[in-house]
Design an enzyme around this catalytic site. Structure first.
Site, short mmCIF file in Angstrom:
data_model
loop_
_atom_site.label_atom_id
_atom_site.label_comp_id
_atom_site.label_asym_id
_atom_site.label_seq_id
_atom_site.Cartn_x
_atom_site.Cartn_y
_atom_site.Cartn_z
N ALA A 61 0.87 -1.17 0.00
CA ALA A 61 0.00 0.00 0.00
C ALA A 61 0.91 1.22 0.00
O ALA A 61 2.06 1.16 0.44
CB ALA A 61 -0.89 -0.01 1.23
N GLY A 84 0.61 -4.93 1.04
CA GLY A 84 -0.61 -5.01 0.25
C GLY A 84 -0.41 -5.68 -1.10
O GLY A 84 -1.35 -6.23 -1.67
N GLU A 118 -0.62 -9.30 -0.39
CA GLU A 118 -2.03 -9.57 -0.07
C GLU A 118 -2.89 -9.60 -1.33
O GLU A 118 -3.78 -10.44 -1.47
CB GLU A 118 -2.53 -8.50 0.90
CG GLU A 118 -1.77 -8.54 2.21
CD GLU A 118 -2.18 -7.43 3.16
OE1 GLU A 118 -1.76 -6.27 2.95
OE2 GLU A 118 -2.93 -7.70 4.10
N GLU A 141 4.81 -4.94 7.07
CA GLU A 141 4.07 -3.87 7.75
C GLU A 141 4.58 -3.56 9.14
O GLU A 141 4.54 -2.41 9.58
CB GLU A 141 2.57 -4.24 7.82
CG GLU A 141 1.82 -4.11 6.50
CD GLU A 141 1.82 -5.38 5.66
OE1 GLU A 141 2.63 -6.30 5.93
OE2 GLU A 141 0.99 -5.45 4.75
#
Ligand code: HXC
Length: 265
Positions: free
Chosen positions: A71, A116, A119, A139
């Site tokens: 992200a 992300g 993911e 993260e």
């Protein structure tokens, strides 16, 4: 164009969706997530309307360095709790749309798949990785945790112990290790990545479309159910396919020693 952060290309029966922010290593900001939702919604609607020309989705990253490096940290740095929640929820909605698509979604992981990005790859049905790919859930280095399903999908793929190790150390693993632990289905040379995925879609495109959709649905739904209920789901889907024209055609063609002509009916 319709999309600022995505490149869409149809090749044969494949729809290739390329996340295209190479200067930020294709990091996912709210706009990318919104555009992914739109592209998946449009594809779902196209198929629901009876257009089965696309038989597989290939999700990949632009450039030769990253699939998606996570992200977008610059988009998250000043977020408060509510914004973080809607960002995470929007990412989860993309994951649900990928799972609900009646065709397989393949992540063609061409480089870094971090946070992300890992993911998003795991939200696809399976992962084909370039030998250059690297995976991780870093993260914790940013003092957060995965928010697009990583804590749950990684565990379902590789087991609790390996998943915890990756999520608490933030360490990256190479493609061969991802293959060994069952995160990636295949590892191929970088220059063969797209062709491998296109080949998988061409293979799927020869199969009964409704059967492929039912296989995907039963596999996904059954994975969340106790065995007995999951098996019942299978029995119902299996027998339901005997009401399709394609079942008769597929079996008749075999017995007639000819290629089947499926109609998605
Ligand atoms: C924003 C990013 C980015 C990211 C890279 N960039 N990753 N920008 N968000 N996730 C930018 C860099 O700032 C840099 O911009 C450019 O891309 C190139 O990256 P470099 O770091 O210079 O490249 P390199 O040294 O080769 O290192 C590659 C890397 C590193 C190991 C992938 O970039 C990295 O560690 N990125 C962050 C990975 C990460 O922590 N991901 C998890 C994010 S949290 P400039 O402008 O300097 O050229 C997450 C949460 C998901 O994903 C859940 C949300 C709900």
């Amino acid at each position: 164009a319709d999309y600022e952060t995505l490149e869409i290309e149809d090749r044969g029966a494949a729809r290739i969706v390329r996340i295209n922010r190479p200067k930020a290593l294709n990091a996912l900001n709210p706009q990318v997530i919104a555009e992914l939702s739109r592209v998946l919604e449009a594809l779902g609607q196209q198929i629901e309307a009876g257009d089965w020309s696309i038989r597989g989705l290939i999700l990949t990253g632009a450039g030769d360095k990253a699939f998606v490096a996570g992200a977008d940290i610059s988009a998250m740095v000043d977020m408060g709790r509510d914004e973080a929640m809607s960002f995470a929820s929007a990412g989860h909605a993309v994951g649900e749309m990928l799972a609900n698509l009646p065709i397989p979604a393949i992540a063609a992981v061409n480089g870094f798949a971090l946070g992300g990005g890992c993911e998003l790859a795991m939200a696809c049905d399976f992962i084909v990785a370039s030998a250059k790919a690297k995976f991780g859930q870093p993260e914790v280095k940013l003092a957060v945790i995965p928010g697009f399903g990583g804590t749950q999908r990684l565990t379902r793929r590789v087991g609790l112990a390996r998943s915890i190790e990756l999520c608490v150390t933030g360490e990256m693993i190479r493609a061969d290790e991802a293959l060994r632990i069952g995160l990636a289905n295949r590892v191929v040379a970088p220059e063969e990545l797209l062709d491998t995925c296109l080949g998988i879609v061409e293979t799927v495109a020869k199969m009964g479309p409704l059967a492929v959709a039912e296989a995907k649905r039963v596999l996904h739904q059954g994975a969340e159910l106790p065995l007995e209920a999951a098996n019942q789901l299978e029995v119902e889907a299996f027998s339901g396919l005997f009401e399709t024209a394609d079942q008769a055609e597929g079996m008749r063609a075999f017995l007639d020693k000819r290629a089947a002509q499926f109609s998605a009916k």
